[in-house]
Design a protein around this motif. Structure first.
Motif, PDB file in Angstrom:
ATOM      1  N   LEU A 197       0.862  -1.184   0.000  1.00 57.95           N
ATOM      2  CA  LEU A 197       0.000   0.000   0.000  1.00 57.95           C
ATOM      3  C   LEU A 197       0.896   1.232   0.000  1.00 57.95           C
ATOM      4  N   ARG A 198       0.801   2.005  -1.074  1.00 54.83           N
ATOM      5  CA  ARG A 198       1.632   3.216  -1.206  1.00 54.83           C
ATOM      6  C   ARG A 198       0.705   4.422  -1.297  1.00 54.83           C
ATOM      7  N   GLU A 199       0.816   5.301  -0.311  1.00 54.25           N
ATOM      8  CA  GLU A 199      -0.001   6.517  -0.273  1.00 54.25           C
ATOM      9  C   GLU A 199       0.894   7.706  -0.004  1.00 54.25           C
ATOM     10  N   LYS A 200       0.944   8.615  -0.949  1.00 51.33           N
ATOM     11  CA  LYS A 200       1.809   9.782  -0.816  1.00 51.33           C
ATOM     12  C   LYS A 200       1.031  11.052  -0.499  1.00 51.33           C
ATOM     13  N   GLU A 201      -0.278  11.028  -0.697  1.00 50.35           N
ATOM     14  CA  GLU A 201      -1.010  12.292  -0.653  1.00 50.35           C
ATOM     15  C   GLU A 201      -2.143  12.337   0.370  1.00 50.35           C
ATOM     16  N   CYS A 202      -2.568  11.203   0.907  1.00 47.71           N
ATOM     17  CA  CYS A 202      -3.688  11.252   1.843  1.00 47.71           C
ATOM     18  C   CYS A 202      -3.176  11.483   3.275  1.00 47.71           C
ATOM     19  N   SER A 203      -4.087  11.810   4.177  1.00 50.34           N
ATOM     20  CA  SER A 203      -3.720  12.027   5.579  1.00 50.34           C
ATOM     21  C   SER A 203      -3.357  10.703   6.245  1.00 50.34           C
ATOM     22  N   THR A 204      -2.696  10.803   7.389  1.00 48.74           N
ATOM     23  CA  THR A 204      -2.327   9.594   8.131  1.00 48.74           C
ATOM     24  C   THR A 204      -3.570   8.797   8.510  1.00 48.74           C
ATOM     25  N   ARG A 205      -4.615   9.491   8.953  1.00 50.64           N
ATOM     26  CA  ARG A 205      -5.838   8.772   9.332  1.00 50.64           C
ATOM     27  C   ARG A 205      -6.442   8.027   8.154  1.00 50.64           C
ATOM     28  N   GLN A 206      -6.450   8.672   6.995  1.00 50.60           N
ATOM     29  CA  GLN A 206      -6.972   8.013   5.794  1.00 50.60           C
ATOM     30  C   GLN A 206      -6.128   6.788   5.445  1.00 50.60           C
TER      31      GLN A 206
END
Length: 211
Positions: free
Chosen positions: A37-46
């Motif tokens: 899972l790679r997330e660069k733009e969403c918030s930590t909670r998301q």
């Protein structure tokens, strides 16, 4: 060691408006063996919420959930591993936090990176990028198949190639020395992620059967 042969890396920007969970579900049905899972733009909670949803989806499948960069998110959701880049937390520091139960993968942009990762206790190496790719703009120059072969000769860790890999070149990447291929757009942006994953799964299996 889990099966890293078909390693999916998520990217919501390439998902054609579909949810990450829906794409992962389809890709799992098609045969992916590992999900990062790679997330660069969403918030930590998301990120945590999405990671928990994917972890629940993968429960009981034997398919590991790897979190990109964010060791805090990996720990929060009880992920199977974390994948770190060359500017992320050092392996030694990460290992102190996660112990021996969590996989630690390292991105290597050259032979020296891979040798150091092995010496410091990484579980596997992601060779990045094998080919030029538009999905990441902050990568080193492409290593090519010769670069893969040099890294294969230098380390004994499992190797996963990433960067510009799809059905047309996955065979070459396996034959050059990678144990698996990591794909982003080849599955995430496919009209039918299940079918795309199944096609890649077949290609990888044949490449391993006929090196």
């Amino acid at each position: 060691m889990p099966d890293l042969s078909l390693y999916l890396v998520t990217d919501r920007r390439l998902s054609l408006g579909r949810s990450t969970v829906d794409i992962v579900r389809a890709a799992v049905a098609g045969g992916v063996t590992c999900v990062q899972l790679r997330e660069k733009e969403c918030s930590t909670r998301q990120f945590v919420t999405e990671a928990r949803a994917v972890r629940e989806l993968l429960a009981g499948t034997g398919i590991p959930l790897i979190i990109n960069d964010r060791l805090d998110v990996a720990l929060a959701v009880g992920a199977d591993g974390v994948h770190l880049g060359q500017t992320d937390m050092l392996i030694a520091d990460a290992r102190r936090l996660v112990g021996t139960d969590m996989l630690i993968g390292i991105s290597a942009e050259c032979v020296d990176d891979a040798v150091r990762a092995q010496a410091e206790g990484a579980d596997y190496v992601g060779i990045s990028p094998v080919f030029a790719t538009p999905t990441k703009t902050d990568t080193a120059p492409a290593l090519g198949l010769d670069g893969v072969a040099l890294i294969r000769a230098a380390v004994s860790l499992p190797l996963v190639g990433i960067g510009g890999i799809g059905p047309g070149n996955a065979t070459e990447v396996i034959r050059a020395g990678c144990d698996g291929v990591a794909v982003v757009s080849a599955i995430i942006s496919a009209p039918d992620p299940k079918r795309a994953a199944a096609e890649l799964k077949t290609i990888i299996r044949r490449a391993k059967e006929h090196p």
